[in-house]
Design a protein around this motif. Structure first.
Motif, PDB file in Angstrom:
ATOM      1  N   ILE A   1       1.201  -0.956  -0.081  1.00 27.72           N
ATOM      2  CA  ILE A   1      -0.227   0.207  -0.298  1.00 27.72           C
ATOM      3  C   ILE A   1       0.881   1.728  -0.090  1.00 27.72           C
ATOM      4  CG2 ILE A   1      -1.375   1.095   1.177  1.00 27.72           C
ATOM      5  CD1 ILE A   1      -3.002  -1.219   1.935  1.00 27.72           C
ATOM      6  N   VAL A   2       2.049   1.203   0.975  1.00 26.52           N
ATOM      7  CA  VAL A   2       2.764   3.235   0.776  1.00 26.52           C
ATOM      8  C   VAL A   2       3.352   2.240   0.112  1.00 26.52           C
ATOM      9  CG1 VAL A   2       5.101   3.426   2.241  1.00 26.52           C
ATOM     10  CG2 VAL A   2       3.307   2.138   3.472  1.00 26.52           C
ATOM     11  N   GLN A   3       3.900   1.173  -0.836  1.00 31.45           N
ATOM     12  CA  GLN A   3       5.285   1.745  -2.237  1.00 31.45           C
ATOM     13  C   GLN A   3       4.255   2.484  -3.206  1.00 31.45           C
ATOM     14  OE1 GLN A   3       5.911  -2.497  -2.786  1.00 31.45           O
ATOM     15  NE2 GLN A   3       8.245  -1.829  -1.660  1.00 31.45           N
ATOM     16  N   ARG A   4       2.086   1.323  -3.276  1.00 34.12           N
ATOM     17  CA  ARG A   4       1.453   2.846  -4.117  1.00 34.12           C
ATOM     18  C   ARG A   4       1.441   3.882  -3.988  1.00 34.12           C
ATOM     19  NH1 ARG A   4      -1.319  -1.397  -4.218  1.00 34.12           N
ATOM     20  NH2 ARG A   4      -3.089  -0.403  -2.533  1.00 34.12           N
ATOM     21  N   ALA A   5       1.228   3.958  -3.274  1.00 35.97           N
ATOM     22  CA  ALA A   5       0.836   5.728  -2.671  1.00 35.97           C
ATOM     23  C   ALA A   5       2.207   6.603  -2.922  1.00 35.97           C
ATOM     24  CB  ALA A   5       0.417   6.028  -1.253  1.00 35.97           C
ATOM     25  N   ILE A   6       3.706   5.717  -2.742  1.00 36.80           N
ATOM     26  CA  ILE A   6       4.543   6.571  -3.302  1.00 36.80           C
ATOM     27  C   ILE A   6       4.298   6.805  -4.874  1.00 36.80           C
ATOM     28  CG2 ILE A   6       7.254   6.269  -3.558  1.00 36.80           C
ATOM     29  CD1 ILE A   6       6.974   4.647  -1.186  1.00 36.80           C
ATOM     30  N   ALA A   7       4.382   5.754  -5.326  1.00 37.66           N
ATOM     31  CA  ALA A   7       3.870   5.532  -6.747  1.00 37.66           C
ATOM     32  C   ALA A   7       3.230   6.567  -7.399  1.00 37.66           C
ATOM     33  CB  ALA A   7       3.911   4.294  -7.749  1.00 37.66           C
ATOM     34  N   GLU A   8       2.401   6.843  -6.364  1.00 39.21           N
ATOM     35  CA  GLU A   8       1.082   7.419  -7.381  1.00 39.21           C
ATOM     36  C   GLU A   8       1.564   8.967  -6.630  1.00 39.21           C
ATOM     37  OE1 GLU A   8      -2.542   6.163  -6.088  1.00 39.21           O
ATOM     38  OE2 GLU A   8      -2.474   4.415  -6.777  1.00 39.21           O
ATOM     39  N   THR A   9       2.105   9.467  -5.696  1.00 42.71           N
ATOM     40  CA  THR A   9       2.225  10.717  -4.934  1.00 42.71           C
ATOM     41  C   THR A   9       3.463  10.974  -5.757  1.00 42.71           C
ATOM     42  OG1 THR A   9       3.135   9.869  -3.706  1.00 42.71           O
ATOM     43  CG2 THR A   9       1.062  10.566  -2.841  1.00 42.71           C
ATOM     44  N   GLY A  10       4.134  10.663  -6.285  1.00 47.07           N
ATOM     45  CA  GLY A  10       5.659  11.207  -6.972  1.00 47.07           C
ATOM     46  C   GLY A  10       6.494  11.483  -6.093  1.00 47.07           C
ATOM     47  N   TYR A  11       6.501  11.101  -4.955  1.00 49.41           N
ATOM     48  CA  TYR A  11       7.351  11.289  -3.879  1.00 49.41           C
ATOM     49  C   TYR A  11       8.745  10.132  -3.877  1.00 49.41           C
ATOM     50  CZ  TYR A  11       9.235  11.163   0.983  1.00 49.41           C
ATOM     51  OH  TYR A  11      10.674  11.278   1.194  1.00 49.41           O
ATOM     52  N   VAL A  12       9.691  11.265  -4.116  1.00 49.11           N
ATOM     53  CA  VAL A  12      11.336  10.541  -4.012  1.00 49.11           C
ATOM     54  C   VAL A  12      12.532  10.898  -3.032  1.00 49.11           C
ATOM     55  CG1 VAL A  12      12.977  10.786  -5.376  1.00 49.11           C
ATOM     56  CG2 VAL A  12      11.093  11.654  -6.199  1.00 49.11           C
ATOM     57  N   PRO A  13      12.546   9.746  -2.113  1.00 48.06           N
ATOM     58  CA  PRO A  13      12.860   9.680  -0.988  1.00 48.06           C
ATOM     59  C   PRO A  13      13.834  10.707  -1.196  1.00 48.06           C
ATOM     60  CG  PRO A  13      12.107   7.979  -1.346  1.00 48.06           C
ATOM     61  CD  PRO A  13      12.448   8.288  -2.535  1.00 48.06           C
ATOM     62  N   ASN A  14      14.773  11.313   0.021  1.00 46.04           N
ATOM     63  CA  ASN A  14      15.802  11.836   0.308  1.00 46.04           C
ATOM     64  C   ASN A  14      16.946  10.947   0.220  1.00 46.04           C
ATOM     65  OD1 ASN A  14      18.403  13.770   1.060  1.00 46.04           O
ATOM     66  ND2 ASN A  14      16.891  15.368   2.115  1.00 46.04           N
ATOM     67  N   VAL A  15      17.815  11.033  -0.331  1.00 49.98           N
ATOM     68  CA  VAL A  15      18.217   9.226  -0.359  1.00 49.98           C
ATOM     69  C   VAL A  15      19.821   9.618   0.602  1.00 49.98           C
ATOM     70  CG1 VAL A  15      20.165   8.292  -1.495  1.00 49.98           C
ATOM     71  CG2 VAL A  15      18.203   8.834  -2.880  1.00 49.98           C
ATOM     72  N   ALA A  16      20.178  11.152   0.871  1.00 51.06           N
ATOM     73  CA  ALA A  16      20.888  12.051   1.185  1.00 51.06           C
ATOM     74  C   ALA A  16      20.356  11.524   2.954  1.00 51.06           C
ATOM     75  CB  ALA A  16      21.533  12.866   1.102  1.00 51.06           C
ATOM     76  N   ALA A  17      19.496  12.065   3.084  1.00 54.81           N
ATOM     77  CA  ALA A  17      18.685  11.708   4.422  1.00 54.81           C
ATOM     78  C   ALA A  17      18.633  10.324   4.691  1.00 54.81           C
ATOM     79  CB  ALA A  17      17.533  12.109   4.380  1.00 54.81           C
ATOM     80  N   ARG A  18      18.288   8.941   4.172  1.00 50.87           N
ATOM     81  CA  ARG A  18      18.099   8.467   3.764  1.00 50.87           C
ATOM     82  C   ARG A  18      20.069   7.690   4.544  1.00 50.87           C
ATOM     83  NH1 ARG A  18      16.044   3.271  -0.609  1.00 50.87           N
ATOM     84  NH2 ARG A  18      15.975   1.573   0.701  1.00 50.87           N
ATOM     85  N   SER A  19      20.231   7.876   4.069  1.00 52.34           N
ATOM     86  CA  SER A  19      21.659   7.077   4.642  1.00 52.34           C
ATOM     87  C   SER A  19      22.395   7.366   5.227  1.00 52.34           C
ATOM     88  CB  SER A  19      22.640   7.381   2.859  1.00 52.34           C
ATOM     89  OG  SER A  19      23.450   8.840   3.364  1.00 52.34           O
ATOM     90  N   LEU A  20      21.708   8.407   5.952  1.00 51.37           N
ATOM     91  CA  LEU A  20      21.971   9.493   7.669  1.00 51.37           C
ATOM     92  C   LEU A  20      21.096   7.597   8.714  1.00 51.37           C
ATOM     93  CD1 LEU A  20      21.505  12.753   7.753  1.00 51.37           C
ATOM     94  CD2 LEU A  20      23.886  10.817   8.138  1.00 51.37           C
ATOM     95  N   VAL A  21      20.351   7.148   7.615  1.00 50.40           N
ATOM     96  CA  VAL A  21      19.253   6.912   9.097  1.00 50.40           C
ATOM     97  C   VAL A  21      19.927   5.286   8.693  1.00 50.40           C
ATOM     98  CG1 VAL A  21      16.874   5.956   9.214  1.00 50.40           C
ATOM     99  CG2 VAL A  21      17.349   8.265   8.550  1.00 50.40           C
ATOM    100  N   THR A  22      19.739   4.543   7.775  1.00 43.36           N
ATOM    101  CA  THR A  22      20.610   3.233   7.220  1.00 43.36           C
ATOM    102  C   THR A  22      21.975   2.907   7.642  1.00 43.36           C
ATOM    103  OG1 THR A  22      20.886   3.320   4.676  1.00 43.36           O
ATOM    104  CG2 THR A  22      18.212   3.079   5.879  1.00 43.36           C
ATOM    105  N   ARG A  23      22.313   4.068   7.262  1.00 45.47           N
ATOM    106  CA  ARG A  23      24.152   3.838   7.115  1.00 45.47           C
ATOM    107  C   ARG A  23      24.960   3.294   5.942  1.00 45.47           C
ATOM    108  NH1 ARG A  23      26.831   6.031  11.607  1.00 45.47           N
ATOM    109  NH2 ARG A  23      25.185   6.122  13.677  1.00 45.47           N
ATOM    110  N   ARG A  24      23.819   3.701   4.569  1.00 45.86           N
ATOM    111  CA  ARG A  24      23.805   2.807   3.880  1.00 45.86           C
ATOM    112  C   ARG A  24      24.387   3.776   2.583  1.00 45.86           C
ATOM    113  NH1 ARG A  24      20.992  -2.018   4.297  1.00 45.86           N
ATOM    114  NH2 ARG A  24      22.301  -3.423   6.045  1.00 45.86           N
ATOM    115  N   SER A  25      25.005   3.261   1.196  1.00 50.38           N
ATOM    116  CA  SER A  25      25.448   4.388   0.337  1.00 50.38           C
ATOM    117  C   SER A  25      24.532   3.676  -0.715  1.00 50.38           C
ATOM    118  CB  SER A  25      26.571   4.188   0.142  1.00 50.38           C
ATOM    119  OG  SER A  25      26.915   2.776  -0.510  1.00 50.38           O
ATOM    120  N   ASN A  26      23.633   2.603  -0.488  1.00 48.15           N
ATOM    121  CA  ASN A  26      23.086   1.804  -1.232  1.00 48.15           C
ATOM    122  C   ASN A  26      24.203   1.358  -3.022  1.00 48.15           C
ATOM    123  OD1 ASN A  26      20.765   1.246  -0.703  1.00 48.15           O
ATOM    124  ND2 ASN A  26      20.287   3.158  -0.536  1.00 48.15           N
TER     125      ASN A  26
END
Length: 348
Positions: free
Chosen positions: A45-70
């Motif tokens: 449901i959340v992934q569908r909402a992301i697609a429909e709203t056109g939301y783009v995650p903040n990669v820099a902020a995400r990396s601070l949380v996950t400590r991942r560079s992807n």
């Protein structure tokens, strides 16, 4: 589920995604960051909402949380070469490296993980280690097999998740993916014998590489067991030019050869040129079998009979094993061995 278009041209926010999905902002954050505790239906449901709203995650902020560079590094480690341009040229022209890159990319792309290609020799190992230590990537796919290469151990000592493309030349507790090299060489020998060849020889790869040594020994030992040893052999370098030069030497020293196993398709392409230039017909006078089943096998004339190693599948498996290590750093090392197969075409 309803969605709300962005107002005033602003990018959609995580709050808007949460509202559209009917969940909390924290749940959206857990889905974006790949938390395994989120229910599968809620995640959808959340992934569908992301697609429909056109939301783009903040990669820099995400990396601070996950400590991942992807990002994952594909490090191609070669021995020292006087001509660095030649080394780089081989990386981008040898079908093997292209197949590794394609297989790894195919496995990583669905996980939104980027592949960073890093060619290196021992003169700049320190730069590679510094890059890895700085956290630019989450793990390493390492192509290295020369017995004196210290990079596999240096990467292991960093503690960064890593998978090696073949059995490490030096014993280290590292995961690796390989093909049964000796079995492949035995398949080549058995096929040549089945064609009636009795005067056999081989052009091997470098014997300081486990794959080069294993293919040589697998071929020789099998023929010795059949009472046909010792087998003439010339060590070469997995290049087209090396195969051509080696074939000329073999046929000059052993003009009665009727079967030739060449330990890579690129070398076999060069060997075929030499054999034909010296007035020998393939396969009527001399049968030739390569190893890899790369695009080079189809560039040969006649088309090359060869031993297939499923490089794309092996690279994808490397990526899968690496992602498992990234997700669970305490996971024990594992080895995955693929089976080679004989591909019969026109040269043998």
């Amino acid at each position: 589920m309803s969605t709300r278009p962005p107002r005033g041209g602003h990018q959609p926010t995580m709050d808007q995604v949460a509202e559209a999905a009917g969940v909390s902002r924290a749940t959206v954050s857990r889905v974006i960051n790949g938390a395994p505790t989120v229910d599968a239906k809620i995640r959808e449901i959340v992934q569908r909402a992301i697609a429909e709203t056109g939301y783009v995650p903040n990669v820099a902020a995400r990396s601070l949380v996950t400590r991942r560079s992807n990002s994952v590094a594909l490090v191609i480690s070669e021995p020292d070469r006087p001509d660095n341009h030649s080394f780089l040229n081989r990386i981008f022209t040898d079908p093997y490296f292209g197949r590794i890159t394609a297989g790894a990319t195919q496995a990583l792309r669905p996980h939104d993980i980027h592949l960073v290609i890093i060619p290196t020799d021992s003169t700049d190992h320190h730069q590679v280690i510094r890059y890895l230590r700085q956290g630019h990537v989450d793990g390493v796919l390492l192509i290295s097999s020369h017995e004196h290469d210290e990079l596999p151990r240096q990467v292991h000592d960093l503690g960064i998740p890593a998978v090696v493309s073949a059995r490490p030349a030096q014993p280290i507790p590292a995961s690796f993916v390989d093909v049964d090299q000796r079995l492949g060489a035995r398949l080549a020998a058995d096929h040549l014998l089945g064609r009636g060849c009795r005067k056999l020889a081989t052009i091997s790869g470098p014997t300081d590489i486990p794959s080069g040594l294993d293919r040589l020994e697998g071929f020789r030992i099998y023929l010795e067991q059949r009472g046909l040893g010792p087998v003439p052999a010339i060590e070469s370098d997995f290049t087209r030019a090396g195969g051509e030069e080696s074939a000329r030497r073999l046929l000059t020293e052993h003009p009665n050869l009727d079967g030739l196993f060449v330990a890579s398709d690129l070398m076999a392409e060069g060997a075929l040129r030499a054999v034909q230039d010296m007035g020998r017909r393939v396969p009527d006078d001399i049968a030739v079998v390569g190893f890899d089943d790369s695009s080079a096998a189809l560039d040969c004339r006649p088309l090359l009979t060869t031993i297939r190693q499923p490089v794309e599948e092996m690279a994808a498996e490397m990526a899968e094993v690496l992602m498992a290590h990234i997700a669970s750093p305490s996971r024990l090392p594992r080895s995955v061995i693929f089976q080679p197969t004989l591909v019969i075409r026109d040269s043998a």
